[in-house]
Design an enzyme around this catalytic site. Structure first.
Site, PDB file in Angstrom:
ATOM      1  CG  ASP A   1      41.928  48.343  -4.552  1.00  0.00           C
ATOM      2  OD1 ASP A   1      41.941  49.472  -5.092  1.00  0.00           O
ATOM      3  OD2 ASP A   1      42.251  47.292  -5.138  1.00  0.00           O
TER       4      ASP A   1
ATOM      5  CE  LYS B   1      39.250  47.001  -6.639  1.00  0.00           C
ATOM      6  NZ  LYS B   1      39.613  46.011  -7.655  1.00  0.00           N
TER       7      LYS B   1
ATOM      8  NE  ARG C   1      49.713  44.907 -10.688  1.00  0.00           N
ATOM      9  CZ  ARG C   1      49.115  44.264 -11.688  1.00  0.00           C
ATOM     10  NH1 ARG C   1      49.658  44.258 -12.894  1.00  0.00           N
ATOM     11  NH2 ARG C   1      48.007  43.585 -11.479  1.00  0.00           N
TER      12      ARG C   1
HETATM   13  N1  BES Z   1      42.783  44.202  -4.760  1.00  0.00           N
HETATM   14  C1  BES Z   1      42.607  43.916  -6.137  1.00  0.00           C
HETATM   15  C2  BES Z   1      42.573  42.415  -6.422  1.00  0.00           C
HETATM   16  C3  BES Z   1      41.416  41.636  -5.870  1.00  0.00           C
HETATM   17  C4  BES Z   1      40.338  41.316  -6.668  1.00  0.00           C
HETATM   18  C5  BES Z   1      41.433  41.142  -4.579  1.00  0.00           C
HETATM   19  C6  BES Z   1      39.307  40.559  -6.177  1.00  0.00           C
HETATM   20  C7  BES Z   1      40.397  40.391  -4.073  1.00  0.00           C
HETATM   21  C8  BES Z   1      39.323  40.098  -4.885  1.00  0.00           C
HETATM   22  C9  BES Z   1      43.744  44.517  -6.951  1.00  0.00           C
HETATM   23  O1  BES Z   1      44.281  45.687  -6.448  1.00  0.00           O
HETATM   24  C10 BES Z   1      43.209  44.825  -8.297  1.00  0.00           C
HETATM   25  O2  BES Z   1      42.342  45.661  -8.378  1.00  0.00           O
HETATM   26  N2  BES Z   1      43.724  44.178  -9.322  1.00  0.00           N
HETATM   27  C11 BES Z   1      43.282  44.390 -10.654  1.00  0.00           C
HETATM   28  C12 BES Z   1      44.497  44.486 -11.560  1.00  0.00           C
HETATM   29  C13 BES Z   1      44.191  44.956 -12.959  1.00  0.00           C
HETATM   30  C14 BES Z   1      43.699  46.386 -12.926  1.00  0.00           C
HETATM   31  C15 BES Z   1      45.439  44.840 -13.795  1.00  0.00           C
HETATM   32  C16 BES Z   1      42.399  43.215 -11.055  1.00  0.00           C
HETATM   33  O3  BES Z   1      42.664  42.101 -10.643  1.00  0.00           O
HETATM   34  O4  BES Z   1      41.421  43.468 -11.753  1.00  0.00           O
HETATM   35 ZN    ZN Z   2      44.121  45.982  -4.408  1.00  0.00          ZN
HETATM   36 MN    MN Z   3      43.183  47.387  -7.086  1.00  0.00          MN
END
Ligand code: BES
Ligand code: ZN
Ligand code: MN
Length: 500
Positions: free
Chosen positions: A269, A276, A350
């Protein structure tokens, strides 16, 4: 080579082994170890009376008394009236980890009967097997092989010495060994980097598992995913050179409505166009930990063959930025027909789960559980001690809490009150995929809930529990295999209960 463990009726005294690990509670040398200590010339008793060891939680002492065992490792479990499955699991894990660092091929583990506390012998047998698998786990396949003289032999076998209640301990051990193998399988897949563990690799792992245990497996490639009209999964996958996969596993040990387990399988991801930051981005290879938990649970099912019906669904893709990637503001149509405004391409989990939730309907499930490294916000809320749980069915959530407590993989509920639904309303589509920072885990839960139709459902957010950078006497850093023990406990506790 997975660790082999077996329960035998032998007494610790006179048992020849390179390493005899013994779990003891707080207090003086347990009376049950008198014969062993007599052979050892009283070394263990002297250790206690000198005050060098008292059986405190996590305390260890390695001694070299004369006798059949070359080494004796005492592992403390703390106050006897507070000893739980978790403590026993931890002690066994400590023992296996120590055996591995010492470099013995074989070892024995014995829980002094005085240290059983109020734990039933079968539960102790299960916890010991799970703990041994936990502590023995390591991943060194990607390192250059050490020179022969530096090379330590791998821990191959641990005998669990249970002179009393051998049968009950053995029955629990059989379950724990299957769960432990499932958890090790999950960890072995989680740990692999994104250039090895791609969506097609996850699919091959599922096919290998299905072939070995004889369950049903179907893998949809990109074209088939398109024909199914999983527009949300396709939107995440469209920026990647690696093709997505949608994996269906079925274990049918009983008739009746299945438990459906859905695991997020994002093999890396980056965040996509909503990219990110570089710091710790390498950890996003763990974004397929939900998928690994489902595969690990199927490994357990394949080994135990319990009378239950379980379906596993794994949507798997990378999340990459590119000229073909989905963009913020794009509107996509999910399998359910609902349209989604993609506010943030980093809220990709999601998107792939919603199509799996819709797909799950065709199995007329008894319940659906999804498991996903879904939100950073769950780490803020619960840290690394518990996974978050949300859902539509209070009894289901309660069952998961109970299972998590027994399995030593805690889950803690967050509310999905109607008021939170507002967060996911879009101006131009049926729903949007990101609702801002407040209540980030709950809004993700609400997004998923929009796609739940006709079955009890719960969602597990394992972003804070799927991997760890903490290394201690009992714990190996890296992937945890979280979810396998929880799902195993949940599924096995439904044996014979039929549909609910
Ligand atoms: N895979 C990430 C969540 C994650 C964060 C897993 C840290 C393990 C450690 C997920 O896909 C993500 O990026 N979520 C975002 C959602 C936001 C953009 C609404 C997040 O948590 O920042
Ligand atoms: Zn993710
Ligand atoms: Mn993500």
């Amino acid at each position: 080579m997975p660790l082999e463990t077996a329960v035998i009726a032998a007494q610790p005294a006179g048992f020849a082994t390179p390493l005899l690990a013994i779990g003891v509670g707080r207090g003086p040398l347990p009376a049950s170890l008198a014969a062993l200590d007599r052979d050892g010339g009283g070394a263990l008793d002297r250790l206690f009376t000198a005050g060098d060891f008292s059986g405190k939680k996590d305390e260890t002492a390695l001694v070299y008394p004369p006798g059949a065992a070359a080494r004796v490792l005492l592992v403390g479990l703390g106050k006897v009236d507070e000893i739980s499955r978790a403590g026993i699991r931890r002690a066994a894990s400590t023992a296996a980890k120590r055996a591995r660092t010492i470099g013995v091929e074989r070892a024995a583990f014995h829980l002094a009967p005085e240290a059983l506390g109020s734990v039933a012998p079968a539960d102790a047998g299960q916890a010991i097997a799970e703990g041994l698998a936990q502590g023995a786990w390591q991943f060194s396949e990607m390192k250059r092989a050490p020179d022969d003289k530096e090379k330590k032999p791998a821990l191959e076998r641990v005998d669990v010495l249970a002179p009393a209640d051998t049968e009950a301990v053995g029955a629990g051990h059989r379950v724990g060994a299957a769960v432990g193998a499932g958890q090790s399988l999950a960890r072995g897949i989680q740990v692999l980097p994104g250039n090895v563990c791609t969506p097609s690799f996850v699919a091959h792992a599922a096919e290998e598992l299905a072939g070995r245990h004889g369950f049903g497996v179907t893998v949809l490639d990109k074209a088939a995913i398109g024909r199914e009209q999983m527009g949300a999964l396709l939107a995440v996958a469209q920026g990647s050179a690696e093709e997505p996969r949608f994996i269906v596993l079925e274990y049918k040990g009983a008739e009746g409505a299945p438990v459906v387990l859905i695991g997020k399988g994002v093999t890396f991801d980056t965040g996509g166009i909503s990219i990110k930051p570089a710091q710790n981005m390498e950890d996003m290879k763990y974004d397929m930990s939900g998928a690994a938990a489902v595969l690990g649970t199927f490994e357990m099912l394949g080994r135990l063959k319990p009378p239950v019906h379980v379906v596993g669904l794994i949507p798997s893709t990378e999340n990459m930025p590119s000229g073909t990637a989905v963009k913020p503001g794009d509107v996509v149509t999910s399998l359910s027909g609902k349209t989604i405004e993609v506010i943030n391409t980093d809220a990709e989990g999601r998107l792939i789960l919603c199509d799996a939730l819709t797909y799950a309907q065709r199995f007329e499930p008894a319940c659906v559980l999804d498991i996903a490294t879904l939100t950073g916000a769950i780490v803020v809320a619960l840290g690394h001690m518990a996974s978050g749980v949300m859902g539509t069915d209070d009894q289901l959530i309660e069952d998961l809490r109970t299972a998590g407590e027994r399995a030593g993989e805690r889950v803690w509920p967050l509310p999905l009150w109607d008021e939170y639904r507002e967060l996911m309303k879009s101006d131009i589509a049926d729903v949007k995929n990101a609702g801002g920072r407040p209540a980030g885990s709950i809004s993700a839960g609400w997004f998923l809930r929009e796609f739940v139709d006709g079955f009890p459902w719960a969602h597990l957010d394992i972003a804070g529990t799927a991997y760890t950078d903490r290394e201690d006497a009992a714990r190996v850093k890296g992937p945890t295999g979280v979810g396998v023990r929880l799902f195993s406990e949940f599924v096995l506790s439904r044996q014979g209960s039929g549909t609910r």
